[in-house]
Motif scaffolding. Structure first.
Motif, PDB file in Angstrom:
ATOM      1  N   ASN A  87      31.698  36.259  27.972  1.00 56.13           N
ATOM      2  CA  ASN A  87      30.765  35.503  27.137  1.00 56.13           C
ATOM      3  C   ASN A  87      29.315  35.780  27.525  1.00 56.13           C
ATOM      4  OD1 ASN A  87      32.478  34.104  25.293  1.00 56.13           O
ATOM      5  ND2 ASN A  87      33.222  32.915  27.027  1.00 56.13           N
ATOM      6  N   HIS A  88      29.095  36.954  28.091  1.00 51.09           N
ATOM      7  CA  HIS A  88      27.762  37.475  28.385  1.00 51.09           C
ATOM      8  C   HIS A  88      27.070  36.764  29.539  1.00 51.09           C
ATOM      9  CE1 HIS A  88      28.511  39.486  24.622  1.00 51.09           C
ATOM     10  NE2 HIS A  88      28.644  38.308  24.026  1.00 51.09           N
ATOM     11  N   GLY A  89      27.841  36.196  30.465  1.00 50.38           N
ATOM     12  CA  GLY A  89      27.264  35.545  31.632  1.00 50.38           C
ATOM     13  C   GLY A  89      26.862  36.548  32.690  1.00 50.38           C
ATOM     14  N   SER A 114      34.642  33.101  30.516  1.00 46.85           N
ATOM     15  CA  SER A 114      33.504  33.205  31.424  1.00 46.85           C
ATOM     16  C   SER A 114      32.359  32.294  31.009  1.00 46.85           C
ATOM     17  CB  SER A 114      32.999  34.649  31.472  1.00 46.85           C
ATOM     18  OG  SER A 114      32.189  34.943  30.344  1.00 46.85           O
ATOM     19  N   GLY A 115      31.422  32.204  31.915  1.00 39.67           N
ATOM     20  CA  GLY A 115      30.169  31.537  31.614  1.00 39.67           C
ATOM     21  C   GLY A 115      29.347  32.417  30.683  1.00 39.67           C
ATOM     22  N   LEU A 136      31.828  39.303  38.421  1.00 42.03           N
ATOM     23  CA  LEU A 136      32.300  38.747  39.696  1.00 42.03           C
ATOM     24  C   LEU A 136      33.589  37.947  39.516  1.00 42.03           C
ATOM     25  CD1 LEU A 136      28.937  37.567  41.297  1.00 42.03           C
ATOM     26  CD2 LEU A 136      30.250  39.648  41.814  1.00 42.03           C
ATOM     27  N   GLU A 137      33.782  37.356  38.354  1.00 44.96           N
ATOM     28  CA  GLU A 137      35.036  36.641  38.075  1.00 44.96           C
ATOM     29  C   GLU A 137      36.198  37.631  38.079  1.00 44.96           C
ATOM     30  OE1 GLU A 137      32.556  33.484  35.343  1.00 44.96           O
ATOM     31  OE2 GLU A 137      33.987  34.803  34.359  1.00 44.96           O
ATOM     32  N   ARG A 138      36.000  38.757  37.416  1.00 45.50           N
ATOM     33  CA  ARG A 138      37.043  39.786  37.399  1.00 45.50           C
ATOM     34  C   ARG A 138      37.292  40.306  38.818  1.00 45.50           C
ATOM     35  NH1 ARG A 138      36.993  45.731  36.475  1.00 45.50           N
ATOM     36  NH2 ARG A 138      39.161  46.225  36.046  1.00 45.50           N
ATOM     37  N   ARG A 139      36.235  40.536  39.555  1.00 48.17           N
ATOM     38  CA  ARG A 139      36.400  41.058  40.917  1.00 48.17           C
ATOM     39  C   ARG A 139      37.150  40.072  41.804  1.00 48.17           C
ATOM     40  NH1 ARG A 139      32.208  43.654  45.249  1.00 48.17           N
ATOM     41  NH2 ARG A 139      33.762  43.750  46.894  1.00 48.17           N
ATOM     42  N   ALA A 140      36.831  38.769  41.685  1.00 50.00           N
ATOM     43  CA  ALA A 140      37.517  37.754  42.500  1.00 50.00           C
ATOM     44  C   ALA A 140      39.019  37.791  42.228  1.00 50.00           C
ATOM     45  CB  ALA A 140      36.953  36.364  42.205  1.00 50.00           C
ATOM     46  N   LEU A 141      39.406  37.941  40.978  1.00 50.42           N
ATOM     47  CA  LEU A 141      40.834  38.028  40.634  1.00 50.42           C
ATOM     48  C   LEU A 141      41.446  39.325  41.155  1.00 50.42           C
ATOM     49  CD1 LEU A 141      40.557  36.606  37.032  1.00 50.42           C
ATOM     50  CD2 LEU A 141      41.844  35.563  38.914  1.00 50.42           C
ATOM     51  N   ARG A 142      40.738  40.424  40.988  1.00 44.46           N
ATOM     52  CA  ARG A 142      41.227  41.713  41.477  1.00 44.46           C
ATOM     53  C   ARG A 142      41.424  41.677  42.992  1.00 44.46           C
ATOM     54  NH1 ARG A 142      37.111  45.550  40.250  1.00 44.46           N
ATOM     55  NH2 ARG A 142      36.458  45.309  42.396  1.00 44.46           N
ATOM     56  N   VAL A 146      44.433  28.537  30.531  1.00 41.69           N
ATOM     57  CA  VAL A 146      43.032  28.907  30.328  1.00 41.69           C
ATOM     58  C   VAL A 146      42.182  28.189  31.366  1.00 41.69           C
ATOM     59  CG1 VAL A 146      41.049  28.807  28.755  1.00 41.69           C
ATOM     60  CG2 VAL A 146      43.343  29.257  27.840  1.00 41.69           C
ATOM     61  N   LEU A 147      41.298  28.957  32.004  1.00 38.80           N
ATOM     62  CA  LEU A 147      40.290  28.414  32.910  1.00 38.80           C
ATOM     63  C   LEU A 147      38.927  28.695  32.317  1.00 38.80           C
ATOM     64  CD1 LEU A 147      39.079  27.289  35.548  1.00 38.80           C
ATOM     65  CD2 LEU A 147      39.434  29.570  36.568  1.00 38.80           C
ATOM     66  N   GLY A 148      38.185  27.649  31.993  1.00 41.05           N
ATOM     67  CA  GLY A 148      36.824  27.803  31.507  1.00 41.05           C
ATOM     68  C   GLY A 148      35.848  27.587  32.646  1.00 41.05           C
ATOM     69  N   ILE A 149      34.911  28.512  32.792  1.00 40.12           N
ATOM     70  CA  ILE A 149      33.892  28.431  33.833  1.00 40.12           C
ATOM     71  C   ILE A 149      32.541  28.201  33.170  1.00 40.12           C
ATOM     72  CG2 ILE A 149      32.688  29.722  35.635  1.00 40.12           C
ATOM     73  CD1 ILE A 149      35.350  31.149  36.214  1.00 40.12           C
ATOM     74  N   CYS A 150      31.868  27.113  33.541  1.00 42.60           N
ATOM     75  CA  CYS A 150      30.543  26.744  33.027  1.00 42.60           C
ATOM     76  C   CYS A 150      30.574  26.707  31.495  1.00 42.60           C
ATOM     77  CB  CYS A 150      29.475  27.669  33.598  1.00 42.60           C
ATOM     78  SG  CYS A 150      27.797  27.008  33.432  1.00 42.60           S
ATOM     79  N   LEU A 151      29.964  27.669  30.815  1.00 43.47           N
ATOM     80  CA  LEU A 151      29.988  27.685  29.351  1.00 43.47           C
ATOM     81  C   LEU A 151      31.425  27.678  28.836  1.00 43.47           C
ATOM     82  CD1 LEU A 151      28.250  28.182  26.637  1.00 43.47           C
ATOM     83  CD2 LEU A 151      29.071  30.529  26.913  1.00 43.47           C
TER      84      LEU A 151
END
Length: 184
Positions: free
Chosen positions: A9-11, A48-49, A16-22, A69-74
């Motif tokens: 979502n252009h945050g 994503s945010g 970094l969200e993808r990297r944390a999961l990887r 589903v996990l929503g982060i910030c936005l």
């Protein structure tokens, strides 16, 4: 192997969200928010945010995709707004280091962080009223709804950014979401 997609979502922290999961050994992919849910094969979704609710593409369609589903910030704000909650401007504004009180120690996403944790969060906008079916799972002096969950539908949201180094136990949020996806 469990696969979790991150909807972009252009945050500024989405990569970094993808990297944390990887880094947790998850098969993960960053996808454009115009991608319809029918085009992905995954066990879970991170919304994503981002800077603007008007630029979330097809993100709302993932709420009916029959996967956690996990929503982060936005992403959390989008969940709330789409499902009948209310989002409005925060009193605090920009990014801050915040002490968050975990109010539901049984929550599958945030409960392991009980009784409190330190997070990095933006409060320019925030959830003001929970959607029907959601429980308040975390709050702070800055924001009344720091996290929310509807465990029956496997929909979760956090106002803060678990993917950044400033959030003390951010990796645990991703570990807990992975466990949710694996048991769904």
């Amino acid at each position: 192997m469990t696969k979790i997609v991150v909807v972009d979502n252009h945050g500024q922290f989405t990569h970094l969200e993808r990297r944390a999961l990887r880094d947790l050994g998850v098969d993960t992919e960053l996808i454009d928010n115009e991608t319809p849910p029918a085009e992905i094969d995954a066990d879970g979704v991170v919304l994503s945010g981002g800077p603007d609710m008007d630029r979330t593409g097809k993100s709302a369609e993932y709420l009916d995709a029959d996967m956690p589903v996990l929503g982060i910030c936005l992403g959390m704000q989008l969940i709330a707004e789409e499902l009948g909650g209310r989002v409005d401007s925060g009193d605090y504004g920009g990014y801050a280091d915040v002490s968050v009180e975990i109010v539901d120690d049984d929550d599958p996403l945030t409960g392991t962080l009980h009784p409190e944790t330190r997070v990095w969060a933006s409060h320019a906008d925030e959830v003001k009223e929970l959607p029907e079916g959601f429980d308040l799972t975390a709050k702070s002096d800055v924001c009344g709804v720091e996290a929310m969950s509807d465990a029956d539908r496997d929909l979760y949201g956090v106002q803060w950014h678990p993917e950044v180094a400033h959030t003390e136990e951010g990796e645990e949020i991703f570990e807990n979401f992975l466990a949710i996806c694996e048991s769904a």
